[in-house]
Design a protein around this motif. Structure first.
Motif, PDB file in Angstrom:
ATOM      1  N   LYS A   1      63.421   5.413  41.450  1.00 14.55           N
ATOM      2  CA  LYS A   1      64.421   5.420  42.510  1.00 14.55           C
ATOM      3  C   LYS A   1      64.415   4.072  43.226  1.00 14.55           C
ATOM      4  O   LYS A   1      63.368   3.445  43.370  1.00 14.55           O
ATOM      5  CB  LYS A   1      64.130   6.536  43.526  1.00 14.55           C
ATOM      6  CG  LYS A   1      64.153   7.929  42.965  1.00 14.55           C
ATOM      7  CD  LYS A   1      64.090   8.978  44.062  1.00 14.55           C
ATOM      8  CE  LYS A   1      62.852   8.841  44.916  1.00 14.55           C
ATOM      9  NZ  LYS A   1      62.762   9.876  45.976  1.00 14.55           N
ATOM     10  N   THR A   2      65.587   3.639  43.657  1.00 17.68           N
ATOM     11  CA  THR A   2      65.696   2.427  44.466  1.00 17.68           C
ATOM     12  C   THR A   2      66.318   2.795  45.812  1.00 17.68           C
ATOM     13  O   THR A   2      67.037   3.795  45.928  1.00 17.68           O
ATOM     14  CB  THR A   2      66.560   1.360  43.783  1.00 17.68           C
ATOM     15  OG1 THR A   2      67.880   1.876  43.577  1.00 17.68           O
ATOM     16  CG2 THR A   2      65.963   0.960  42.438  1.00 17.68           C
TER      17      THR A   2
ATOM     18  N   ASP B   1      72.163  -6.390  41.206  1.00 15.74           N
ATOM     19  CA  ASP B   1      73.583  -6.148  41.033  1.00 15.74           C
ATOM     20  C   ASP B   1      74.370  -7.321  41.627  1.00 15.74           C
ATOM     21  O   ASP B   1      73.956  -7.910  42.640  1.00 15.74           O
ATOM     22  CB  ASP B   1      73.972  -4.851  41.741  1.00 15.74           C
ATOM     23  CG  ASP B   1      75.382  -4.426  41.419  1.00 15.74           C
ATOM     24  OD1 ASP B   1      75.572  -3.758  40.386  1.00 15.74           O
ATOM     25  OD2 ASP B   1      76.295  -4.776  42.198  1.00 15.74           O
TER      26      ASP B   1
ATOM     27  N   ALA C   1      71.820   0.463  45.898  1.00 16.33           N
ATOM     28  CA  ALA C   1      72.421   0.259  44.582  1.00 16.33           C
ATOM     29  C   ALA C   1      72.391  -1.202  44.158  1.00 16.33           C
ATOM     30  O   ALA C   1      72.902  -1.543  43.083  1.00 16.33           O
ATOM     31  CB  ALA C   1      73.864   0.766  44.596  1.00 16.33           C
ATOM     32  N   ASN C   2      71.791  -2.076  44.965  1.00 12.56           N
ATOM     33  CA  ASN C   2      71.730  -3.505  44.634  1.00 12.56           C
ATOM     34  C   ASN C   2      70.684  -3.836  43.585  1.00 12.56           C
ATOM     35  O   ASN C   2      70.634  -4.969  43.099  1.00 12.56           O
ATOM     36  CB  ASN C   2      71.444  -4.319  45.902  1.00 12.56           C
ATOM     37  CG  ASN C   2      72.609  -4.293  46.870  1.00 12.56           C
ATOM     38  OD1 ASN C   2      73.750  -4.489  46.480  1.00 12.56           O
ATOM     39  ND2 ASN C   2      72.328  -4.042  48.138  1.00 12.56           N
TER      40      ASN C   2
ATOM     41  N   VAL D   1      68.885  -2.523  39.901  1.00 13.47           N
ATOM     42  CA  VAL D   1      68.902  -1.637  38.734  1.00 13.47           C
ATOM     43  C   VAL D   1      67.549  -1.765  38.042  1.00 13.47           C
ATOM     44  O   VAL D   1      67.123  -2.876  37.705  1.00 13.47           O
ATOM     45  CB  VAL D   1      70.039  -2.004  37.766  1.00 13.47           C
ATOM     46  CG1 VAL D   1      70.012  -1.089  36.542  1.00 13.47           C
ATOM     47  CG2 VAL D   1      71.391  -1.919  38.472  1.00 13.47           C
ATOM     48  N   ALA D   2      66.857  -0.630  37.834  1.00 13.42           N
ATOM     49  CA  ALA D   2      65.504  -0.646  37.282  1.00 13.42           C
ATOM     50  C   ALA D   2      65.447   0.138  35.972  1.00 13.42           C
ATOM     51  O   ALA D   2      66.047   1.206  35.843  1.00 13.42           O
ATOM     52  CB  ALA D   2      64.518  -0.060  38.288  1.00 13.42           C
ATOM     53  N   LYS D   3      64.714  -0.427  35.004  1.00 13.02           N
ATOM     54  CA  LYS D   3      64.446   0.238  33.726  1.00 13.02           C
ATOM     55  C   LYS D   3      62.958   0.117  33.420  1.00 13.02           C
ATOM     56  O   LYS D   3      62.300  -0.833  33.859  1.00 13.02           O
ATOM     57  CB  LYS D   3      65.274  -0.388  32.596  1.00 13.02           C
ATOM     58  CG  LYS D   3      66.775  -0.262  32.786  1.00 13.02           C
ATOM     59  CD  LYS D   3      67.522  -0.913  31.628  1.00 13.02           C
ATOM     60  CE  LYS D   3      69.035  -0.790  31.826  1.00 13.02           C
ATOM     61  NZ  LYS D   3      69.785  -1.431  30.704  1.00 13.02           N
TER      62      LYS D   3
ATOM     63  N   SER E   1      66.783 -11.319  36.236  1.00 15.59           N
ATOM     64  CA  SER E   1      65.922 -10.154  36.043  1.00 15.59           C
ATOM     65  C   SER E   1      64.479 -10.540  36.328  1.00 15.59           C
ATOM     66  O   SER E   1      64.105 -11.711  36.279  1.00 15.59           O
ATOM     67  CB  SER E   1      66.037  -9.609  34.608  1.00 15.59           C
ATOM     68  OG  SER E   1      67.333  -9.140  34.353  1.00 15.59           O
TER      69      SER E   1
ATOM     70  N   ALA F   1      63.615  -5.144  36.372  1.00 16.30           N
ATOM     71  CA  ALA F   1      64.603  -4.946  37.439  1.00 16.30           C
ATOM     72  C   ALA F   1      65.644  -6.058  37.381  1.00 16.30           C
ATOM     73  O   ALA F   1      65.316  -7.219  37.091  1.00 16.30           O
ATOM     74  CB  ALA F   1      63.932  -4.932  38.801  1.00 16.30           C
ATOM     75  N   THR F   2      66.891  -5.699  37.670  1.00  8.29           N
ATOM     76  CA  THR F   2      68.000  -6.647  37.692  1.00  8.29           C
ATOM     77  C   THR F   2      68.784  -6.447  38.971  1.00  8.29           C
ATOM     78  O   THR F   2      68.984  -5.312  39.417  1.00  8.29           O
ATOM     79  CB  THR F   2      68.927  -6.434  36.480  1.00  8.29           C
ATOM     80  OG1 THR F   2      68.162  -6.498  35.276  1.00  8.29           O
ATOM     81  CG2 THR F   2      70.014  -7.505  36.440  1.00  8.29           C
TER      82      THR F   2
END
Length: 334
Positions: free
Chosen positions: A173-174, A202, A177-178, A180-182, A153, A199-200
């Motif tokens: 938005k990214t 996938d 799909a590779n 993942v954002a919070k 991360s 961000a992490t």
């Protein structure tokens, strides 16, 4: 275009964007560089902006880059390959550091070709930098790492110090799909907003140099979108040497061979070899599980002249390791 008198003759020197590249000898240029300008739009101060200009060789001649010049000290240039055989392509990556600027910021580079003909071409970038929104660091950088069950991360802070007390990030938005954002906003007593982005990656992210982008959608109607660059370098457990095979100039029907080394830190077996073109054959010359395998590639050139390219796909018994892909090129001619 500039004119010089030399021994009573006129000498034409072509420079700049290549707009004066008129005539058959410069026909390759228009198709090789379909894009020569990119606008990043409105960005936060401190952002590291990245864009890759595609360079595609659709001609029957080799394209060779001699050098390049950045137009600003804030701009870094990374050229994927200086020699581009027919039928292949590369990228010219531009990174603009917005830390020391605000407002409109033009930049870019001048690319200098020496083949097929000498010409200088401008690749321009532009953006508008908001001084009331700052990112730290300038991008989400996962660094260099080996693929594991737990993907890394990375965090980034966006600080808003404008005059709107209810400013907020309402959506993220990214591009793929590779990633993942919070995010989580924190408001201070003086009205400043610190938005922490986490961000992490996938587990399905491919090996190699990876680029993506996270777009923060805010409730600011004047400039609702804030782009954040994402980069990573995922190292494969399997390495191919060389990483690209160029068979060079071959005659129609001629057979040529090259050896590719497939390496890993531990012993492994190759479970499958496949090529995208029937003219390219592959064979594992090593038996059993070994840390190094020799793969023989044999190209029987097609009868039709022109550029040839194919890929070699190598699958192994290493758990969770994606297939390794090797690109091969050749120019078929008399």
């Amino acid at each position: 275009m500039r004119w010089m008198m030399l021994n009573g003759c006129c000498l034409i020197i072509l420079a700049g964007s290549g707009a004066g590249a008129v005539g058959q000898e410069f026909d390759w240029l228009a198709s090789a560089l379909p894009e020569r300008a990119h606008d990043f739009g409105t960005v936060a101060r401190g952002s590291q902006l990245r864009y890759s200009f595609p360079l595609v060789n659709r001609s029957d001649q080799e394209i060779r880059i001699n050098n390049w010049r950045a137009k600003c000290g804030c701009t870094n240039v990374n050229v994927g390959a200086k020699v581009i055989p027919p039928g292949t392509q590369t990228t010219i990556e531009v990174t603009v550091d917005t830390t020391k600027f605000s407002g409109p910021k033009p930049s870019g580079l001048t690319l200098i070709f020496e083949r097929p003909t000498f010409v200088e071409v401008d690749l321009n970038t532009s953006c508008y930098i908001r001084s009331d929104i700052v990112t730290n660091p300038g991008l989400v950088d996962f660094g260099i790492f080996r693929r594991t069950d737990k993907m890394p991360s990375a965090t980034l802070t966006v600080t808003y110090a404008g005059g709107r007390p209810d400013w907020d990030v309402v959506k993220m938005k990214t591009r793929s799909a590779n990633v993942v954002a919070k995010g989580e906003p924190v408001r201070t007593v003086d009205g400043q907003v610190n938005f922490t982005l986490t961000a992490t990656l996938d587990p399905s992210v491919p090996n190699g140099y990876f680029k993506d982008e996270i777009t923060l959608i805010t409730n600011d109607e004047t400039t609702p979108a804030i782009p954040i660059a994402v980069v990573a370098n995922i190292q494969s457990a399997v390495a191919l040497t060389p990483s690209i095979v160029n068979f060079g100039q071959v005659r129609p029907g001629e057979s040529v061979s090259k050896t590719v080394l497939v390496r890993s830190s531990e012993a492994f077996s190759i479970t499958n070899l496949s090529t995208s073109q029937d003219e390219l054959k592959s064979a594992d010359q090593t038996t059993g599980a070994k840390p190094v395998h020799q793969v023989k590639l044999t190209l029987k050139a097609p009868t039709q002249a022109g550029p040839f390219h194919s890929t070699l796909t190598v699958k192994t018994d290493i758990p969770d390791e994606p297939a390794a892909i090797l690109k091969t090129f050749a120019t078929v001619g008399p």
